[in-house]
Design a protein around this motif. Sequence first.
Motif: not given
Length: 300
Positions: A288-289, A292-293
């Motif tokens: 997810r991280r 998101r970036q």
Amino acid sequence: MVVVGIAVPPLGALLRPFVATAVFLLLVLTFLRVDVAALRDHARRPETVAVIAVWTMFALPACLCSAYRLLGIDVRSADLMLALVLQAATSPMMSSPAIAAMLGLDAALVLFGMVVCTALVSFSAPAFVRFFAGDVMPIAPLTLGLKLFAMLLGSALAALAIRKLVGRTRVARWAEHVDGLSVILMFIFIAAVAGGVGAVLVSDPGTALGLTALAFFLTLLLSASTIVVFAWLGRPQAAALGLMASQRNMGLMLGAAGAVLPDLVWLYLALAQLPIYTLPQLMKPLLRRYLRQDAPTKSH
């Protein structure tokens, strides 16, 4: 499912003769659920799919198998070398599109890549086996290729026949029943391959833990290297392909040649199921991280 197979060894011994049948029926059910419309959409970008196939079925196996030989694994343990070559040379798992969808990734891209790679495996895998592990393989690489081709072609034709007989609407209506049957067949496969793991954990825990660590490392390496190579497609697509490349369909190899494979090969391929089914869940926060970036980049 893996835990049950390890905890109840007699169940594994009982189910082992049905591995090939379970793998074949899983292939039939997977081809039955293939989204033809999604395949057509990605077929409009043949150059991208060609790059995916070359990387997954030729470049990755060549790099891995060459590294194994440079490290001297073929000299130290010929059986382990065979297991690693079979893992590297096989195609992505048939369940990888479903796992990609569960993680919110591009399941259609994974589906198309998986289908193309599966179409190539009966030709590419025997070549890698012959070159890197031909002296250890209990059956001739050509025989392996013919068995793989027969399993894949037979399951695809069976799925096509079912689709023609019952119609697409009814197949879609039976989706939950098909998924339930797939779970049962998957249990048969995993319980069969994991049946001998418990005994090794007791008698030789160092070997079992070492092979497990190796399986986790290779799964992460396959995923990370693929994400880097396909970063130019965008992070969601790269992450999806990283998942696909790391989920190698070792059951296909067991279905084609399992009865004559050495015990160490069965042991490694059983332990290699652990990262396949646990890492997608464990890596969810990191994924997810990572995705998101990419969001600010897409907004410009």
